[in-house]
Scaffold this motif. Structure first.
Motif, short mmCIF file in Angstrom:
data_model
loop_
_atom_site.label_atom_id
_atom_site.label_comp_id
_atom_site.label_asym_id
_atom_site.label_seq_id
_atom_site.Cartn_x
_atom_site.Cartn_y
_atom_site.Cartn_z
N VAL A 1 -25.00 -8.40 14.73
CA VAL A 1 -25.79 -9.33 14.43
C VAL A 1 -25.08 -9.82 13.06
N HIS B 1 -27.81 -14.96 11.72
CA HIS B 1 -28.84 -14.44 12.67
C HIS B 1 -30.25 -14.11 12.15
N TRP B 2 -30.08 -12.88 11.30
CA TRP B 2 -30.84 -12.02 10.63
C TRP B 2 -31.81 -13.06 10.03
N TYR C 1 -30.59 -13.36 22.38
CA TYR C 1 -31.81 -12.99 21.47
C TYR C 1 -32.97 -13.92 21.50
#
Length: 169
Positions: free
Chosen positions: A50, A54-55, A95
């Motif tokens: 990740v 994206h976090w 995701y």
């Protein structure tokens, strides 16, 4: 950058702050602290494939799904093209999914997939651990004071920005 290079860089930053410029501007100190926190998070997230970018969006979506790309951009404080690129990659990783809703055919809304939702159980404990490491040796009262000061700085900068942009109009 390897972990060894990062550790060496951190030591250099500490020496600079403790020896060379212990009274330098607070903005520089905050930047270096944020850089250290971000770097540890990047290293930890990479172990789970990740990215830090994206976090940022996962955290928002874990709290509230069904936002538009524009709303996500605003929440993250990023430009829409950056958000679009991140969402495209996140969709490829499985995701998120983007959908149009019956009540608004114009907007596209972003929702987590089960895979995106499941990442929360893996990643939030990592972030919590990094935060614990960051405040090791710091009392609860000191953390509360730091939070109060940082929030005041954020408020002061927002107010100054607002006043400055109003003067420009």
């Amino acid at each position: 950058m390897s972990n060894r290079q990062g550790a060496s860089e951190n030591q250099a930053i500490l020496r600079r702050w403790r020896d060379a410029v212990p009274n330098d501007r607070l903005a520089h100190l905050v930047r270096d602290a944020a850089r250290g926190l971000t770097r540890m998070m990047q290293i930890s997230l990479a172990r789970h494939n990740v990215s830090f970018g994206h976090w940022v969006f996962l955290r928002i979506l874990w709290e509230r799904e069904g936002l538009t790309q524009r709303e996500l951009s605003e929440e993250a404080g990023l430009m829409e093209p950056t958000t679009f690129s991140a969402l495209t990659a996140m969709e490829k990783f499985g995701y998120i999914e983007r959908r149009k809703l019956p009540h608004s055919r114009k907007n596209v809304y972003v929702f987590l997939t089960p895979e995106g939702r499941a990442l929360k159980e893996k990643l939030v404990p990592i972030a919590e651990h990094i935060n614990l490491v960051a405040v090791r040796g710091v009392t609860g009262a000191e953390v509360a004071t730091a939070r109060k000061v940082l929030l005041a700085i954020i408020e002061n900068m927002a107010r100054e920005e607002s006043e400055t942009t109003q003067q420009d109009d």
